[in-house]
Motif scaffolding. Sequence first.
Motif, PDB file in Angstrom:
ATOM      1  N   PRO A 272       0.805  -1.222   0.000  1.00 55.58           N
ATOM      2  CA  PRO A 272       0.000   0.000   0.000  1.00 55.58           C
ATOM      3  C   PRO A 272       0.845   1.282   0.000  1.00 55.58           C
ATOM      4  N   LEU A 273       0.280   2.328  -0.596  1.00 55.42           N
ATOM      5  CA  LEU A 273       0.976   3.609  -0.651  1.00 55.42           C
ATOM      6  C   LEU A 273       1.005   4.288   0.713  1.00 55.42           C
ATOM      7  N   GLN A 274       0.011   3.993   1.547  1.00 53.09           N
ATOM      8  CA  GLN A 274      -0.100   4.642   2.851  1.00 53.09           C
ATOM      9  C   GLN A 274      -0.206   3.615   3.969  1.00 53.09           C
ATOM     10  N   GLY A 275       0.625   2.596   3.944  1.00 47.21           N
ATOM     11  CA  GLY A 275       0.558   1.547   4.952  1.00 47.21           C
ATOM     12  C   GLY A 275       1.104   1.993   6.296  1.00 47.21           C
ATOM     13  N   LYS A 276       0.713   1.264   7.353  1.00 54.94           N
ATOM     14  CA  LYS A 276       1.225   1.566   8.691  1.00 54.94           C
ATOM     15  C   LYS A 276       2.661   1.098   8.853  1.00 54.94           C
ATOM     16  N   LEU A 277       2.975  -0.066   8.265  1.00 60.10           N
ATOM     17  CA  LEU A 277       4.308  -0.642   8.419  1.00 60.10           C
ATOM     18  C   LEU A 277       5.216  -0.400   7.225  1.00 60.10           C
ATOM     19  N   VAL A 278       4.634  -0.372   6.030  1.00 60.40           N
ATOM     20  CA  VAL A 278       5.403  -0.199   4.805  1.00 60.40           C
ATOM     21  C   VAL A 278       4.670   0.756   3.873  1.00 60.40           C
ATOM     22  N   CYS A 279       5.403   1.400   2.993  1.00 62.81           N
ATOM     23  CA  CYS A 279       4.817   2.269   1.974  1.00 62.81           C
ATOM     24  C   CYS A 279       5.424   1.885   0.621  1.00 62.81           C
ATOM     25  N   GLY A 280       4.547   1.570  -0.325  1.00 61.66           N
ATOM     26  CA  GLY A 280       5.004   1.130  -1.631  1.00 61.66           C
ATOM     27  C   GLY A 280       5.057   2.263  -2.632  1.00 61.66           C
ATOM     28  N   LEU A 281       5.457   1.919  -3.843  1.00 63.58           N
ATOM     29  CA  LEU A 281       5.538   2.870  -4.939  1.00 63.58           C
ATOM     30  C   LEU A 281       4.434   2.594  -5.954  1.00 63.58           C
ATOM     31  N   HIS A 282       4.097   3.605  -6.729  1.00 66.45           N
ATOM     32  CA  HIS A 282       3.121   3.466  -7.806  1.00 66.45           C
ATOM     33  C   HIS A 282       3.889   3.104  -9.071  1.00 66.45           C
ATOM     34  N   VAL A 283       4.284   1.822  -9.140  1.00 68.69           N
ATOM     35  CA  VAL A 283       5.054   1.293 -10.259  1.00 68.69           C
ATOM     36  C   VAL A 283       4.410  -0.029 -10.702  1.00 68.69           C
ATOM     37  N   PRO A 284       4.631  -0.444 -11.955  1.00 66.56           N
ATOM     38  CA  PRO A 284       3.952  -1.632 -12.480  1.00 66.56           C
ATOM     39  C   PRO A 284       4.112  -2.904 -11.640  1.00 66.56           C
ATOM     40  N   ASN A 285       5.307  -3.150 -11.110  1.00 66.14           N
ATOM     41  CA  ASN A 285       5.489  -4.392 -10.358  1.00 66.14           C
ATOM     42  C   ASN A 285       4.871  -4.350  -8.963  1.00 66.14           C
ATOM     43  N   ASN A 286       4.251  -3.236  -8.580  1.00 66.22           N
ATOM     44  CA  ASN A 286       3.518  -3.140  -7.323  1.00 66.22           C
ATOM     45  C   ASN A 286       2.010  -3.096  -7.580  1.00 66.22           C
ATOM     46  N   LEU A 287       1.599  -3.346  -8.822  1.00 70.01           N
ATOM     47  CA  LEU A 287       0.185  -3.296  -9.179  1.00 70.01           C
ATOM     48  C   LEU A 287      -0.301  -4.677  -9.591  1.00 70.01           C
ATOM     49  N   ARG A 288      -1.565  -4.952  -9.291  1.00 76.09           N
ATOM     50  CA  ARG A 288      -2.211  -6.171  -9.759  1.00 76.09           C
ATOM     51  C   ARG A 288      -3.698  -5.890  -9.914  1.00 76.09           C
ATOM     52  N   VAL A 289      -4.331  -6.647 -10.788  1.00 78.33           N
ATOM     53  CA  VAL A 289      -5.763  -6.502 -11.033  1.00 78.33           C
ATOM     54  C   VAL A 289      -6.482  -7.575 -10.230  1.00 78.33           C
ATOM     55  N   ILE A 290      -7.385  -7.142  -9.341  1.00 76.60           N
ATOM     56  CA  ILE A 290      -8.143  -8.087  -8.514  1.00 76.60           C
ATOM     57  C   ILE A 290      -9.595  -7.633  -8.454  1.00 76.60           C
ATOM     58  N   PRO A 291     -10.507  -8.542  -8.107  1.00 78.35           N
ATOM     59  CA  PRO A 291     -11.904  -8.129  -7.963  1.00 78.35           C
ATOM     60  C   PRO A 291     -12.042  -7.013  -6.922  1.00 78.35           C
ATOM     61  N   ALA A 292     -12.924  -6.085  -7.192  1.00 75.39           N
ATOM     62  CA  ALA A 292     -13.105  -4.921  -6.319  1.00 75.39           C
ATOM     63  C   ALA A 292     -13.441  -5.336  -4.893  1.00 75.39           C
ATOM     64  N   VAL A 293     -14.265  -6.369  -4.742  1.00 78.26           N
ATOM     65  CA  VAL A 293     -14.656  -6.795  -3.400  1.00 78.26           C
ATOM     66  C   VAL A 293     -13.432  -7.238  -2.593  1.00 78.26           C
ATOM     67  N   ASP A 294     -12.487  -7.912  -3.240  1.00 77.64           N
ATOM     68  CA  ASP A 294     -11.259  -8.327  -2.550  1.00 77.64           C
ATOM     69  C   ASP A 294     -10.392  -7.128  -2.197  1.00 77.64           C
ATOM     70  N   ASN A 295     -10.329  -6.159  -3.098  1.00 74.57           N
ATOM     71  CA  ASN A 295      -9.525  -4.965  -2.843  1.00 74.57           C
ATOM     72  C   ASN A 295     -10.111  -4.159  -1.688  1.00 74.57           C
ATOM     73  N   MET A 296     -11.423  -4.025  -1.641  1.00 70.94           N
ATOM     74  CA  MET A 296     -12.052  -3.263  -0.560  1.00 70.94           C
ATOM     75  C   MET A 296     -11.939  -4.004   0.767  1.00 70.94           C
ATOM     76  N   ARG A 297     -11.957  -5.324   0.727  1.00 74.77           N
ATOM     77  CA  ARG A 297     -11.806  -6.128   1.946  1.00 74.77           C
ATOM     78  C   ARG A 297     -10.390  -5.986   2.498  1.00 74.77           C
ATOM     79  N   LYS A 298      -9.426  -5.860   1.599  1.00 70.74           N
ATOM     80  CA  LYS A 298      -8.011  -5.758   1.980  1.00 70.74           C
ATOM     81  C   LYS A 298      -7.713  -4.431   2.674  1.00 70.74           C
ATOM     82  N   HIS A 299      -8.426  -3.388   2.318  1.00 73.49           N
ATOM     83  CA  HIS A 299      -8.199  -2.022   2.823  1.00 73.49           C
ATOM     84  C   HIS A 299      -6.772  -1.597   2.514  1.00 73.49           C
ATOM     85  N   ASN A 300      -6.048  -1.210   3.536  1.00 65.81           N
ATOM     86  CA  ASN A 300      -4.711  -0.670   3.383  1.00 65.81           C
ATOM     87  C   ASN A 300      -3.672  -1.616   3.963  1.00 65.81           C
ATOM     88  N   LYS A 301      -3.998  -2.896   4.023  1.00 64.88           N
ATOM     89  CA  LYS A 301      -3.122  -3.861   4.665  1.00 64.88           C
ATOM     90  C   LYS A 301      -2.153  -4.491   3.680  1.00 64.88           C
TER      91      LYS A 301
END
Length: 88
Positions: free
Chosen positions: A56-85
């Motif tokens: 995540p870009l705004q994680g509590k423990l780690v902060c990632g980058l907005h780059v292709p290898n940090n992106l993946r396509v997943i169902p919206a319900v899974d992404n919303m369930r994941k939150h910022n974890k």
Amino acid sequence: KNNPARCAAQTAKRKAKLLKATPLWANFDAIKVEYQLANWCSEATGIKYHVDHIVPLQGKLVCGLHVPNNLRVIPAVDNMRKHNKFTI
């Protein structure tokens, strides 16, 4: 819908984080492909898909980058369930 000002503030904060988290060397064509893939999957299946930041870009423990290898396509319900974890 009930609080558009709060929504606008959160959207502005996220866009600012994206700008700060996108390095100059990022491959914008590859990033664009991820968003096109999410749109295609949504249209093809009828299920909404999101582009997820693995680290995540705004994680509590780690902060990632907005780059292709940090992106993946997943169902919206899974992404919303994941939150910022960050999950492996």
